[in-house]
Design an enzyme around this catalytic site. Structure first.
Site, short mmCIF file in Angstrom:
data_model
loop_
_atom_site.label_atom_id
_atom_site.label_comp_id
_atom_site.label_asym_id
_atom_site.label_seq_id
_atom_site.Cartn_x
_atom_site.Cartn_y
_atom_site.Cartn_z
N ASN A 9 -7.21 -9.22 4.25
CA ASN A 9 -8.28 -8.25 4.01
C ASN A 9 -9.24 -8.86 3.00
OD1 ASN A 9 -9.90 -6.08 3.39
ND2 ASN A 9 -8.30 -4.91 2.34
N LYS A 11 -12.05 -7.77 2.05
CA LYS A 11 -12.78 -6.74 1.29
C LYS A 11 -14.28 -7.09 1.21
CE LYS A 11 -8.57 -5.90 -1.29
NZ LYS A 11 -7.95 -5.28 -2.41
N HIS A 95 -7.45 2.44 3.98
CA HIS A 95 -7.08 1.61 2.83
C HIS A 95 -7.21 2.44 1.56
CE1 HIS A 95 -7.19 -1.56 -0.21
NE2 HIS A 95 -6.56 -2.31 0.68
N GLU A 97 -8.41 1.83 -1.22
CA GLU A 97 -9.74 1.78 -1.86
C GLU A 97 -10.71 2.73 -1.19
OE1 GLU A 97 -10.17 -2.48 -1.62
OE2 GLU A 97 -8.59 -2.69 -3.13
N GLU A 167 1.28 0.19 1.24
CA GLU A 167 0.62 -0.46 0.11
C GLU A 167 0.71 0.43 -1.13
OE1 GLU A 167 -2.28 -3.67 1.44
OE2 GLU A 167 -3.42 -1.82 1.34
N GLY A 173 -3.90 -5.76 -6.04
CA GLY A 173 -4.81 -6.50 -6.92
C GLY A 173 -4.38 -6.53 -8.37
N SER A 213 -0.39 -7.48 -3.84
CA SER A 213 -0.14 -8.72 -4.59
C SER A 213 0.87 -9.65 -3.90
CB SER A 213 0.30 -8.40 -6.02
OG SER A 213 -0.74 -7.71 -6.70
#
Ligand code: PEP
Length: 252
Positions: A9, A11, A95, A97, A167, A173, A213
């Site tokens: 991904n 992003k 996702h 985010e 996730e 991250g 991660s």
């Protein structure tokens, strides 16, 4: 048997020129790799360039989102037929985010994934708890809510072709990976839930990726777990040496 799937991904990173450099290098690194499905998910603006570059390779193309209408007055949106037209096969939906910054809900995830399925795109549907939810022992409740809400009304056949990504938001991250056993516990819970919702065959067929991660150092232990069928990789997918190492280590 479920073939492991590693998806990168990217992003909000890479112009189309930068994306081309990245994917050309990746192509050379993974040309001989089999037994693992490899997907890259560049930003919309680089999809066409990357699509052309990976024709007749072992790399597949994914997008990072899709709108539910096919066309119309929806300024700024991109539809499933538009993605199909560019050779896109997978699409990340829900996702964290997008849930966190763009108002994504289970309901909108459900609408997007129905549109994706209708047009033959394979959804990668993301679910996962945040840190305060984990600390409050709400992980399984959050996962149940994400799965039941996002997958509402689907048939077993539709589910079977899909990919889910567990996730944990606290691992995305941050450099903090869920321990393999900790991730496996949630993956097994998700598979059990899918079994209740869609039956044994569809639950066994569905691939469940881990994301958060993932690095070349931790992928082997994660993929060694029975219900971890691959990884959704953010940061480490932006550098070919780390992404290629993850791909090569992902073969079960
Ligand atoms: C992601 O964005 O899906 C992700 C898992 O990111 P990272 O690998 O950087 O934690």
């Amino acid at each position: 048997m479920r073939i492991p799937i590693i998806a990168g991904n990217w992003k909000l990173n890479k112009t189309s020129r930068e994306a081309l450099v990245l994917v050309e290098e990746l192509k050379r690194e993974v040309v001989d790799v089999g037994g693992v499905d490899i997907v890259v998910c560049p930003p919309f603006t680089a999809l066409e360039t990357v699509s052309d570059a990976i024709t007749e390779t072992n790399i597949m193309l994914g997008a990072q989102n899709v709108y539910w209408a096919d066309n119309g007055a929806f300024t700024g949106e991109i539809s499933a037929p538009m993605l199909k037209d560019l050779g896109v096969q997978y699409v990340i939906i829900g996702h964290s985010e997008r849930r966190q910054f763009f108002g994504e809900t289970n309901e909108t995830v459900n609408k997007r994934l129905r549109a994706a399925l209708k047009h033959g795109l394979t959804p990668i549907v993301c679910v996962g708890e945040n840190l305060s939810e984990r600390e409050a022992n709400q992980t399984f409740e959050v996962i149940r809510n994400h799965c039941q809400g996002s997958l509402a009304g689907l048939s077993a056949v539709e589910l079977g072709g899909m990919v889910l990504a567990y996730e944990p938001v606290w691992a995305i991250g941050t450099g903090k990976t869920a321990a393999p056993a900790q991730a496996q516990e949630v993956h097994a819970f998700i598979r059990g839930l899918l079994k209740k919702m869609f039956g044994e065959a569809a639950a066994q067929e569905t691939r469940i990726q881990y994301g958060g991660s993932v690095t070349p150092e931790n992928i082997a232990a994660l993929i060694g777990e029975a219900d971890i069928d691959g990884a959704l990789v953010g940061g480490a997918s932006l550098k070919v040496p780390s992404f290629a190492a993850i791909i090569k280590a992902a073969k079960k």
